[in-house]
Scaffold this active site. Structure first.
Site, short mmCIF file in Angstrom:
data_model
loop_
_atom_site.label_atom_id
_atom_site.label_comp_id
_atom_site.label_asym_id
_atom_site.label_seq_id
_atom_site.Cartn_x
_atom_site.Cartn_y
_atom_site.Cartn_z
N ARG A 84 37.97 -0.09 10.33
CA ARG A 84 36.93 -1.14 10.36
C ARG A 84 37.45 -2.43 9.78
NH1 ARG A 84 32.10 0.25 6.99
NH2 ARG A 84 31.90 -1.95 7.43
N ASP A 91 35.57 -5.24 -3.82
CA ASP A 91 36.24 -4.66 -2.64
C ASP A 91 37.69 -4.29 -2.92
OD1 ASP A 91 33.86 -4.93 -1.31
OD2 ASP A 91 34.42 -6.77 -0.27
N CYS A 126 29.02 0.30 4.89
CA CYS A 126 29.42 1.26 3.85
C CYS A 126 28.21 1.66 3.00
CB CYS A 126 30.49 0.64 2.96
SG CYS A 126 32.02 0.31 3.83
N ARG A 143 21.05 -0.87 -0.54
CA ARG A 143 21.53 -2.22 -0.20
C ARG A 143 20.33 -3.07 0.18
NH1 ARG A 143 27.45 -1.96 2.67
NH2 ARG A 143 27.32 -4.17 2.18
N LYS A 159 38.07 -10.45 7.45
CA LYS A 159 36.96 -9.70 8.07
C LYS A 159 35.60 -10.31 7.71
CE LYS A 159 35.27 -5.76 6.10
NZ LYS A 159 33.82 -5.62 5.96
N ASN A 160 35.37 -10.51 6.41
CA ASN A 160 34.01 -10.89 6.01
C ASN A 160 33.67 -12.33 6.36
OD1 ASN A 160 33.53 -8.30 5.24
ND2 ASN A 160 33.86 -8.65 3.05
N1 EPU Z 1 21.56 -7.47 -3.61
C1 EPU Z 1 20.22 -7.49 -3.95
N2 EPU Z 1 19.37 -8.09 -3.08
C2 EPU Z 1 19.76 -8.67 -1.92
C3 EPU Z 1 21.12 -8.65 -1.58
C4 EPU Z 1 22.01 -8.03 -2.45
O1 EPU Z 1 19.84 -6.97 -4.98
O2 EPU Z 1 18.92 -9.19 -1.19
C5 EPU Z 1 22.53 -6.83 -4.53
C6 EPU Z 1 23.26 -5.64 -3.89
O3 EPU Z 1 22.51 -4.45 -4.02
C7 EPU Z 1 24.54 -5.63 -4.68
C8 EPU Z 1 24.81 -7.11 -4.97
O4 EPU Z 1 23.57 -7.77 -4.79
O5 EPU Z 1 24.35 -4.93 -5.88
C9 EPU Z 1 25.84 -7.78 -4.10
O6 EPU Z 1 25.50 -7.61 -2.72
P1 EPU Z 1 25.90 -8.69 -1.61
O7 EPU Z 1 24.66 -9.11 -0.92
O8 EPU Z 1 26.78 -9.72 -2.22
O9 EPU Z 1 26.76 -7.79 -0.61
P2 EPU Z 1 26.81 -7.88 0.98
O10 EPU Z 1 26.65 -9.27 1.42
O11 EPU Z 1 25.96 -6.82 1.56
C10 EPU Z 1 29.37 -8.41 1.10
C11 EPU Z 1 30.58 -7.79 1.73
C12 EPU Z 1 30.95 -6.50 1.00
C13 EPU Z 1 31.17 -6.81 -0.49
C14 EPU Z 1 29.96 -7.54 -1.08
C15 EPU Z 1 30.17 -8.01 -2.51
C16 EPU Z 1 30.38 -8.48 4.03
C17 EPU Z 1 30.12 -8.10 5.43
N3 EPU Z 1 30.29 -7.49 3.13
O12 EPU Z 1 28.33 -7.44 1.23
O13 EPU Z 1 32.19 -6.12 1.56
O14 EPU Z 1 31.37 -5.61 -1.21
O15 EPU Z 1 29.65 -8.71 -0.27
O16 EPU Z 1 31.28 -8.86 -2.58
O17 EPU Z 1 30.68 -9.63 3.72
C18 EPU Z 1 33.86 -4.62 2.27
O18 EPU Z 1 34.42 -5.56 2.87
O19 EPU Z 1 34.42 -3.51 2.07
C19 EPU Z 1 32.50 -4.79 1.75
C20 EPU Z 1 31.72 -3.79 1.46
#
Ligand code: EPU
Length: 430
Positions: free
Chosen positions: A397, A305, A117, A122, A22-23
């Site tokens: 999803r 995850d 989610c 975020r 998915k991701n």
């Molecule tokens: N963070 C910041 N600043 C930013 C971006 C992130 O402080 O600009 C923090 C977030 O608050 C969090 C941490 O960094 O505490 C990690 O966030 P990340 O940006 O890595 O998460 P994401 O890219 O929004 C993706 C996956 C999530 C998964 C996370 C962590 C996708 C679409 N989503 O989210 O997947 O939990 O990486 O591995 O790739 C899921 O599949 O169920 C899911 C939620």
């Protein structure tokens, strides 16, 4: 109104084939707008997050052709707008990848905030820091992120927080910038490597994906490509946990065992046996589950995850366990649902303290988000009696054909659609 009805206590035996990641898929679909030509993307998972991104591409003006259930061709030549409104972004977090992709293509982007989610705040500060380093100015107006650059020029970018989304978004914006971009403290998840491989197959020059230093030499043009998405690490891990949780013996096919090492290690600590083959893993358990301690970390650590699914397993294990969440602020909202099933879990900040209970008891519960939904499915498979799970759209999803896959290994799971709001008439779908 649809629900899953699961009668638990049955060991799972047989084979499950894992779908595409998915991701990786959602990022690769957004990245496809960077090329001049047609991208044929194979091994796409048939899940609602992927349909949502394909719908956004279509609404933006891309020509979409479904070749079969898992293959799509995208020609985004017809996209002339760089604005992605809230009606298009609200259903999935991954729509935030249009920030980097639009910026890379048009040097401008107007993107509404993304859904996805709810794990607390975020932020996108690391994404914006990266875009700014490449020369883009940003403005947040009426909730829209507006990005604009005269030129995008490669630059060194240090991420203060390891972020999957920021790493991918910066790659997307930098891939056609002039000169060299170096991302330090980059995320190393398997889907980052997959996005880089996809872009490289279109003619990009990205090196080091999968390490914490990624170097991107900008190129002028990207061409169409044919690309097959990697298997889903988290879907595989979820079925591994389900097999171990029920005391079964399941061969999980179409996986990359290296991506599953942290999950395999924890399942072995909890009493399961994991055997790795070239592109499959076999999970067996014939002794009692025992408690252990889990801490989530960015890859190659134990994935956040997989945290809810592992907590569900440990809720039914002998003895005490702790689960520490170190990626997200608020990812234990689902614990209340497990406790409805007689689990004994308390949460203090980012740590869950678990006293194992055997057996868990079926109860009416709900999916609070995607992986929280997977956790209640696992708890229901372990539990004595019947569990009804509401809000299953969250689960769908990210899990393709979950009912069919679990049924094939002996689970008693049905998807029912409550037709009347009063609940009087129930139409069984599968
Ligand atoms: N963070 C910041 N600043 C930013 C971006 C992130 O402080 O600009 C923090 C977030 O608050 C969090 C941490 O960094 O505490 C990690 O966030 P990340 O940006 O890595 O998460 P994401 O890219 O929004 C993706 C996956 C999530 C998964 C996370 C962590 C996708 C679409 N989503 O989210 O997947 O939990 O990486 O591995 O790739 C899921 O599949 O169920 C899911 C939620």
């Amino acid at each position: 109104m649809d629900k899953f009805i699961i009668t638990g206590g049955k060991e799972l035996h047989g084979e499950i084939t894992v779908s595409g990641a998915k991701n990786a898929a959602v990022a690769i679909l957004a990245a496809s707008i960077l090329c001049d030509g047609t991208c044929r993307i194979e091994n796409l998972p048939n899940i609602s997050d992927v349909s949502a991104i394909i719908k956004v591409l279509y609404q933006l003006g891309a020509n979409i052709k479904y070749i079969n259930k898992t293959t799509v061709e995208i020609d985004s030549t017809g996209i002339t707008t760089f604005t992605v409104p809230y009606t298009m972004t609200k259903s999935t977090r991954a729509s935030s990848y249009f920030m980097g992709a639009m910026l890379g293509r048009f040097k401008r982007a107007n993107i509404a905030p993304s859904g996805g989610c709810d794990f607390g705040v975020r932020p996108i500060d690391m994404h914006l820091k990266g875009f700014e380093s490449l020369g883009a100015k940003h403005n947040i107006r009426n909730g829209m992120v507006e990005l604009e650059a005269d030129f995008l020029v490669g630059a060194p970018i240090y991420l203060d927080v390891v972020s999957v989304g920021a790493t991918i978004n910066i790659i997307l914006a930098a891939v056609k910038a002039s000169g060299l971009t170096i991302i330090e403290n980059a995320a190393r998840e398997p889907h980052i490597v997959d996005v880089a491989n996809f872009l490289n197959s279109m003619g990009a020059d990205i090196r080091g994906a999968g390490t914490d230093t990624i170097k991107i030499h900008g190129v002028q043009k990207l061409n169409g490509t044919t690309y097959s998405i990697i298997p889903d690490q988290i879907e595989a891990g979820t079925y591994m946990v389900a097999a171990a949780a029920t005391g079964g013996d399941v061969l999980i096919k179409n996986v990359i065992p290296k991506h599953l090492e942290s999950i395999s290690a924890k399942l072995e600590e909890a009493g399961a046996t994991v055997i790795e083959y070239d592109d499959s893993v076999r999970v067996q358990r014939n002794k009692p589950l025992r408690g252990c301690h889990v801490k989530t970390m960015p890859h190659p650590g134990f994935p956040t995850d997989m945290q809810p699914q592992m907590t569900a397993l440990l809720a039914g294990a002998e003895g005490s366990s702790t689960v520490r969440e170190s990626v997200w602020d608020n990812r234990f909202r689902y614990v209340e649902q497990l406790n409805h099933m007689k689990a004994r879990i308390t949460v203090d900040g980012r740590t869950a303290y678990i006293e194992g209970v055997h057996p868990l008891q079926g109860a009416p519960v709900k999916a609070c988000d995607l992986r929280a939904g997977a956790a209640v499915v696992i708890a229901a498979l372990m539990a004595q009696g019947t569990t009804e799970i509401d809000n299953i759209h969250f689960i769908e999803r990210g899990y393709e054909d979950i009912v069919e896959k679990l049924t094939a290994v002996g689970a008693d799971i049905r998807r029912v659609s409550v037709v009347s709001p009063s609940g009087a008439q129930v139409d069984v779908i599968s």
